[in-house]
Design a protein around this motif. Sequence first.
Motif, short mmCIF file in Angstrom:
data_model
loop_
_atom_site.label_atom_id
_atom_site.label_comp_id
_atom_site.label_asym_id
_atom_site.label_seq_id
_atom_site.Cartn_x
_atom_site.Cartn_y
_atom_site.Cartn_z
N SER A 1 12.87 -28.71 5.79
CA SER A 1 12.35 -27.94 6.92
C SER A 1 12.54 -28.66 8.25
N THR A 2 12.83 -29.94 8.20
CA THR A 2 13.04 -30.70 9.44
C THR A 2 14.49 -30.65 9.92
N SER A 3 15.38 -30.05 9.14
CA SER A 3 16.80 -30.02 9.52
C SER A 3 17.07 -28.86 10.46
N ASP A 4 17.98 -29.09 11.41
CA ASP A 4 18.35 -28.06 12.36
C ASP A 4 19.60 -27.29 11.95
N SER A 5 20.44 -27.89 11.11
CA SER A 5 21.68 -27.24 10.71
C SER A 5 22.13 -27.79 9.37
N LYS A 6 23.21 -27.21 8.85
CA LYS A 6 23.75 -27.67 7.57
C LYS A 6 24.21 -29.11 7.65
N LEU B 1 25.50 -27.32 -4.01
CA LEU B 1 24.95 -26.42 -3.01
C LEU B 1 23.56 -25.92 -3.41
N ARG B 2 23.37 -25.62 -4.66
CA ARG B 2 22.06 -25.16 -5.12
C ARG B 2 21.00 -26.25 -4.98
N ALA B 3 21.42 -27.52 -4.99
CA ALA B 3 20.48 -28.63 -4.77
C ALA B 3 20.18 -28.82 -3.29
N GLY B 4 20.84 -28.07 -2.42
CA GLY B 4 20.50 -28.10 -1.01
C GLY B 4 21.46 -28.81 -0.10
N ALA B 5 22.59 -29.29 -0.61
CA ALA B 5 23.58 -29.93 0.26
C ALA B 5 24.04 -28.94 1.32
N GLY B 6 24.30 -29.44 2.53
CA GLY B 6 24.64 -28.55 3.63
C GLY B 6 26.08 -28.08 3.62
N LEU C 1 16.86 -19.53 -26.96
CA LEU C 1 16.97 -20.98 -27.05
C LEU C 1 18.37 -21.47 -26.75
N VAL C 2 19.36 -20.78 -27.25
CA VAL C 2 20.75 -21.13 -26.95
C VAL C 2 21.49 -19.87 -26.50
N GLY C 3 22.67 -20.07 -25.92
CA GLY C 3 23.50 -18.94 -25.54
C GLY C 3 23.60 -18.69 -24.06
N PHE C 4 22.73 -19.30 -23.25
CA PHE C 4 22.94 -19.16 -21.81
C PHE C 4 24.11 -20.03 -21.39
N LEU C 5 24.72 -19.71 -20.25
CA LEU C 5 25.94 -20.36 -19.80
C LEU C 5 25.65 -21.40 -18.73
N ALA C 6 26.54 -22.40 -18.67
CA ALA C 6 26.38 -23.44 -17.66
C ALA C 6 26.34 -22.86 -16.25
N ARG C 7 27.12 -21.81 -16.01
CA ARG C 7 27.16 -21.22 -14.66
C ARG C 7 25.82 -20.62 -14.26
N GLU C 8 24.94 -20.36 -15.25
CA GLU C 8 23.64 -19.77 -14.95
C GLU C 8 22.59 -20.82 -14.59
N ILE C 9 22.87 -22.09 -14.87
CA ILE C 9 21.86 -23.14 -14.66
C ILE C 9 21.58 -23.33 -13.18
N SER C 10 22.61 -23.37 -12.36
CA SER C 10 22.43 -23.71 -10.95
C SER C 10 21.52 -22.75 -10.22
N ALA C 11 21.55 -21.47 -10.57
CA ALA C 11 20.75 -20.47 -9.87
C ALA C 11 19.25 -20.73 -10.03
N GLU C 12 18.87 -21.49 -11.06
CA GLU C 12 17.45 -21.79 -11.27
C GLU C 12 16.96 -22.94 -10.39
N ILE C 13 17.89 -23.75 -9.88
CA ILE C 13 17.50 -24.99 -9.21
C ILE C 13 16.69 -24.78 -7.93
N PRO C 14 17.08 -23.90 -7.01
CA PRO C 14 16.29 -23.78 -5.76
C PRO C 14 14.82 -23.45 -6.00
N GLY C 15 14.54 -22.61 -6.95
CA GLY C 15 13.16 -22.24 -7.23
C GLY C 15 12.33 -23.33 -7.88
N LEU C 16 12.99 -24.38 -8.35
CA LEU C 16 12.29 -25.49 -9.00
C LEU C 16 12.02 -26.63 -8.04
N MET C 17 12.68 -26.61 -6.88
CA MET C 17 12.46 -27.68 -5.91
C MET C 17 11.25 -27.36 -5.04
N PRO C 18 10.42 -28.36 -4.73
CA PRO C 18 9.25 -28.10 -3.89
C PRO C 18 9.67 -27.79 -2.46
#
Length: 298
Positions: free
Chosen positions: A30-35, A62-67, A281-298
């Motif tokens: 929240s303290t950043s002004d730009s990417k 990018l999902r981890a927040g890199a600009g 338990l199994v069967g989800f794809l690696a490409r689906e993992i990243s979309a969960e990351i933003p919602g898990l970060m405080p």
Amino acid sequence: MSTRPRARADAAGRRIDAALLKRWPLPDPSTSDSKEDRGRVLVIGGSAQVPGAVLLAGTGALRAGAGKLQIATAARAALPLAIVMPEAKVIGLADEPGGAIRSLGKDGLRAVRGAGAVLVGPGMDAGPATRRLVAAVIAEARGIVVLDAGALDATTGRALARRPSEATIVMTPHAGEMAAMLGSDAATVTAEAAALARNCARDWGVVLALKGRVTHIAAPDGRLWINTAGSVGLGTSGSGDVLAGVVAGLAARGSSAEQAAVWGVHLHAKAGARLSRRQGLVGFLAREISAEIPGLMP
């Protein structure tokens, strides 16, 4: 840069839990002004046969927040990758007849020097060309370097121990890759994971995340963190590329190497647990993992 938690005397290591992470918060976006304030990450890897690994890693960053994201890959894979990854600047590198990257070239070296974090290895095979590329990255990098997949082979540890540069290195091997580096076998590595992670982190001067059902993250000074969360479903093709990208993305944002590894492993594990609850338990794809990351970060 972020602060680090006080060292603990517990020789068995510190379990990664909510209390630990609360005391060790990620840089506040929240303290950043730009990417530009959230850093630039460069992912180097892929080949004509395996172009998707850098796509998975770059998405994780990018999902981890890199600009800003740059991807350097084999020339013949660059254009298709740029089309499917419009968020990234894609650099085509000279490649071998078989489709593997041959060298960084001037454009690649310039990108290395300008990146806050560099990830090397997704979608690459270990071999002489890759070893030369890794050495060039370590010599030129001005930020944190994450080594994964093809960047890890039997010579990696010895080369890092005598590296002339002061580059900060994070390594993310699974048990099989660690066994290859040590001339051992995966069963032995799994059985002795805590001790091996600590010893290699110290001897090689790196932060080492030894992945497995239980992941051990060791720092050169002997600190050890242990992740027991996650899901068996994370053992799927491309999952490690996503994790390496998340670690690099956090490092680009300003996390220390240790924090990026600890938080990256935690976020990846929690994302897998969420997907297992929602999809199975199994069967989800690696490409689906990243979309969960933003919602898990405080």
